[in-house]
Design an enzyme around this catalytic site. Structure first.
Site, PDB file in Angstrom:
ATOM      1  N   TRP A 100      42.206  -1.668  -0.459  1.00  0.00           N
ATOM      2  CA  TRP A 100      43.301  -1.484   0.707  1.00  0.00           C
ATOM      3  C   TRP A 100      43.273  -2.631   1.846  1.00  0.00           C
ATOM      4  O   TRP A 100      44.271  -2.850   2.332  1.00  0.00           O
ATOM      5  CB  TRP A 100      43.589  -0.125   0.966  1.00  0.00           C
ATOM      6  N   ASP A 180      44.250   2.496   9.070  1.00  0.00           N
ATOM      7  CA  ASP A 180      44.619   2.953   7.710  1.00  0.00           C
ATOM      8  C   ASP A 180      44.041   4.215   7.376  1.00  0.00           C
ATOM      9  O   ASP A 180      42.760   4.138   6.764  1.00  0.00           O
ATOM     10  CB  ASP A 180      44.827   1.847   6.567  1.00  0.00           C
ATOM     11  N   LYS A 204      48.924  11.523  -0.067  1.00  0.00           N
ATOM     12  CA  LYS A 204      47.521  12.108  -0.391  1.00  0.00           C
ATOM     13  C   LYS A 204      47.514  13.392   0.356  1.00  0.00           C
ATOM     14  O   LYS A 204      46.978  14.363  -0.639  1.00  0.00           O
ATOM     15  CB  LYS A 204      46.595  11.052   0.013  1.00  0.00           C
TER      16      LYS A 204
HETATM   17  C1  LIG Z   1      47.415   4.808  -1.149  1.00  0.00           C
HETATM   18  C2  LIG Z   1      47.051   3.921  -0.051  1.00  0.00           C
HETATM   19  C3  LIG Z   1      47.703   2.967   0.419  1.00  0.00           C
HETATM   20  C4  LIG Z   1      49.123   2.681  -0.324  1.00  0.00           C
HETATM   21  O1  LIG Z   1      49.984   3.369   0.080  1.00  0.00           O
HETATM   22  P1  LIG Z   1      51.612   3.259  -0.268  1.00  0.00           P
HETATM   23  O2  LIG Z   1      52.129   4.570   0.320  1.00  0.00           O
HETATM   24  O3  LIG Z   1      51.831   3.397  -1.726  1.00  0.00           O
HETATM   25  O4  LIG Z   1      52.027   2.108   0.250  1.00  0.00           O
HETATM   26  C5  LIG Z   1      47.517   2.192   1.610  1.00  0.00           C
HETATM   27  N1  LIG Z   1      46.282   2.219   1.953  1.00  0.00           N
HETATM   28  C6  LIG Z   1      45.269   3.515   1.434  1.00  0.00           C
HETATM   29  C7  LIG Z   1      43.964   3.835   2.059  1.00  0.00           C
HETATM   30  C8  LIG Z   1      45.945   4.099   0.596  1.00  0.00           C
HETATM   31  O5  LIG Z   1      45.181   5.244  -0.090  1.00  0.00           O
END
Ligand SMILES: *Cc1c(COP(=O)(O)O)cnc(C)c1O
Length: 369
Positions: A100, A180, A204
């Site tokens: 990511w 993030d 999540k």
């Molecule tokens: C799932 C995830 C993403 C992507 O998320 P989207 O909402 O599908 O764009 C980005 N960073 C992390 C750490 C993730 O777990």
């Protein structure tokens, strides 16, 4: 029948929240229609989003001086929205510790001169190369950088940052940290004041997909140039209470119910206790399996939320997946870039779910070891 769901995202939601959604789906609080069918500008939904923000602020201890934005486009849209808003012709540095953060780094290159502050990718051949955090001394960030970006929980590789200030100790204090937190937000207390901007896709730990939360320090708002689309401009979104256009009302409503549920669990500190119990149990089972199962991540950064593991004999993978599903354990297949299995054990997955998983794993190892 509801089964234990280990999906990485969209992920399991608290059962009591789903029951409440069902109970008030057709007639929300006597409105005569569902929350999905009410105007986002009406008093009913205005109350829902205001309460969600208030609860979010309380749960995370978000100080004054930070805005909470309810946006769309997922965490992935933030990969471009962040540089569009914060770069302002300067550079930024990215710490690459998994898929990511690597994606975020790659996307930011479209918008300016971004640099890699450190990468752990080449360090190891296993698990796609990402199994540890860099040493604080290895992280290089220019003091003129507009920001430094980290992913504090790498969902695919299962690498979590537990102590951002220590990891980023060599980063000049003037450089804001952008994080993030998609896959571990609200899983334990986090010091918001350590960050300039925190973002997370909802699917999540927060609620249904379609919603992205951004917590941003006010001095970082308003740097976007005139070419940045209004919808992508934090200033415009903040000035319009995240309602420049129609927000994802249903996702915000469910997120609000999840926030109430977290408060009833004793807040993020209450959840942390259970999350540590769950993760300890699962990692212990892997480590005590005599090599039948293996997790390659360094002990000090093993994620409490996402636990990837491999079987010593990959020929058993398909039997493991088929039989685990029969045992009522869903979505254990690992991400294709890593292989093997992954158990995502987010806030809403109870200890009983992990207990069911480890008893299946022990039984499977006995039968096939
Ligand atoms: C799932 C995830 C993403 C992507 O998320 P989207 O909402 O599908 O764009 C980005 N960073 C992390 C750490 C993730 O777990």
């Amino acid at each position: 029948m509801r089964l234990w769901n280990f999906a990485a995202g969209p992920a399991t939601l608290p059962e009591v929240v789903l029951e409440q959604v069902r109970d008030e789906l057709l007639d929300w609080h006597g409105a005569g229609c569902s929350i999905m069918e009410l105007s986002h500008r009406g008093k009913e939904f205005s109350g829902v989003i205001a309460q969600a923000e208030e609860d979010m602020r309380e749960l995370m201890g978000i100080p004054q001086g930070y805005k909470v934005l309810f946006l769309q486009g997922g965490a992935t849209q933030q990969f471009s929205q962040i540089p569009l808003n914060l770069l302002a012709g300067e550079s930024a540095a990215y710490v690459v510790t998994g898929s990511w953060s690597k994606k975020a780094y790659k996307e930011a290159q479209r918008f300016g001169a971004v640099t890699c502050a450190a990468s752990t990718e080449a360090a190891e051949a296993v698990s796609g190369g990402f199994t540890r955090l860099p040493a604080a001394e290895a992280i290089q960030v220019d003091e003129r950088a507009a920001y430094v970006h980290v992913c504090t929980n790498e969902t695919i590789h299962g690498v979590e940052v537990f102590d951002s200030p220590r990891l980023l100790a060599r980063v000049p204090a003037s450089v804001p940290v952008v994080a993030d937190m998609s896959s571990h937000i609200l899983s334990r207390p986090m010091a918001v004041e350590d960050y300039g901007l925190i973002y997370a896709g909802a699917q999540k730990n927060i609620g249904p997909s379609g919603l992205t939360l951004v917590i941003v320090r006010e001095d970082l708002i308003g740097r976007a140039g005139p070419q940045v689309p209004a919808l992508m401009d934090y200033r415009v979104q903040a000035d319009n209470g995240s309602m420049l256009n129609t927000p994802p009302t249903f996702s915000i409503y469910v997120a609000g119910l999840v926030f109430k549920w977290i408060k009833a669990q004793g807040g993020v500190a209450g959840l942390e206790k259970v999350n540590r119990q769950k993760a300890d149990l699962l990692y212990r089972t892997i480590d005590n399996s005599g090599g039948f199962y293996r997790n390659p991540v360094a002990a000090d950064c093993r994620s409490l939320m996402n636990v990837p593991f491999t079987l010593a004999d990959p020929a058993l993978d398909s039997a493991f997946l088929a039989q685990s599903k029969e045992a009522g354990l869903l979505a254990l297949k690992g991400h294709k870039s890593v292989g093997g299995m992954r158990a995502s054990i987010y806030n809403a997955l109870p200890l009983a779910g992990v207990q069911a998983l480890v008893s299946f794993m022990e039984d499977f190892a006995k039968r096939n070891g």
